[in-house]
Design a protein around this motif. Structure first.
Motif, short mmCIF file in Angstrom:
data_model
loop_
_atom_site.label_atom_id
_atom_site.label_comp_id
_atom_site.label_asym_id
_atom_site.label_seq_id
_atom_site.Cartn_x
_atom_site.Cartn_y
_atom_site.Cartn_z
N ASP A 216 -19.63 -19.92 102.47
CA ASP A 216 -20.61 -19.24 101.63
C ASP A 216 -21.33 -18.19 102.47
O ASP A 216 -22.00 -18.52 103.45
CB ASP A 216 -21.59 -20.29 101.10
N GLU A 217 -21.19 -16.93 102.08
CA GLU A 217 -21.77 -15.84 102.86
C GLU A 217 -23.29 -15.95 102.95
O GLU A 217 -23.89 -15.66 103.99
CB GLU A 217 -21.36 -14.49 102.27
N ASP A 218 -23.94 -16.39 101.86
CA ASP A 218 -25.40 -16.53 101.88
C ASP A 218 -25.83 -17.59 102.89
O ASP A 218 -26.82 -17.40 103.62
CB ASP A 218 -25.94 -16.88 100.49
N LYS A 219 -25.10 -18.71 102.94
CA LYS A 219 -25.42 -19.76 103.92
C LYS A 219 -25.16 -19.26 105.34
O LYS A 219 -25.91 -19.56 106.26
CB LYS A 219 -24.59 -21.03 103.66
N ALA B 272 -28.02 -16.98 106.24
CA ALA B 272 -29.23 -17.79 106.42
C ALA B 272 -29.17 -18.55 107.74
O ALA B 272 -30.19 -18.69 108.43
CB ALA B 272 -29.40 -18.76 105.25
#
Length: 131
Positions: free
Chosen positions: A89-92, A95
């Motif tokens: 997951d790119e967002d994870k 983050a």
């Protein structure tokens, strides 16, 4: 011979954690100094043991890996954190790096590749699983 790379492994799944520990202890230049089942436990052990590298599961009960990584970056700035995850997951990923992580590794990695990631991050490199 140089000093062993001191490693703390934090994952809430005992079988996975024990497998990681087993594969890492077979490396002559590694010393697994602790194991944790939660972010809270990982932070306490990191403060006490001052490992070079913390392998940290992103999805643990309680704080979880992202919160724990932030707390580790503040409490133990010399310790490098490598996130172990099943999440592509790119967002994870973003983050995690904002939280101070130096590596982002998918749990499907081989023992040899994980050992190489630990060595690289211990020596200051940044690593992201290719996929």
């Amino acid at each position: 011979m140089s000093e062993a790379i001191r490693i703390l492994v934090a994952d809430d799944h005992p079988l996975f954690r024990e497998g990681v520990v087993h594969s890492l202890t077979s490396e002559p230049d590694f010393a697994v100094v602790g194991e944790a089942a939660s972010g809270e436990e990982a932070l306490q052990l990191a403060r006490d043991l001052l490992p070079d590298v913390v392998l940290l599961d992103i999805g643990m009960p309680g704080w979880g890996g992202l919160v724990t990584a932030e707390k580790l970056a503040t409490a133990c700035p010399a310790t490098r954190v490598v996130m172990l995850t099943v999440l592509e997951d790119e967002d994870k990923l973003l983050a995690a790096f904002k939280a101070g992580v130096r590596g982002y590794v998918l749990k499907g990695v081989s023992a040899r590749e994980l050992a190489n990631v630990v060595r690289a991050t211990a020596h200051g490199d940044v690593y992201v699983s290719p996929s």
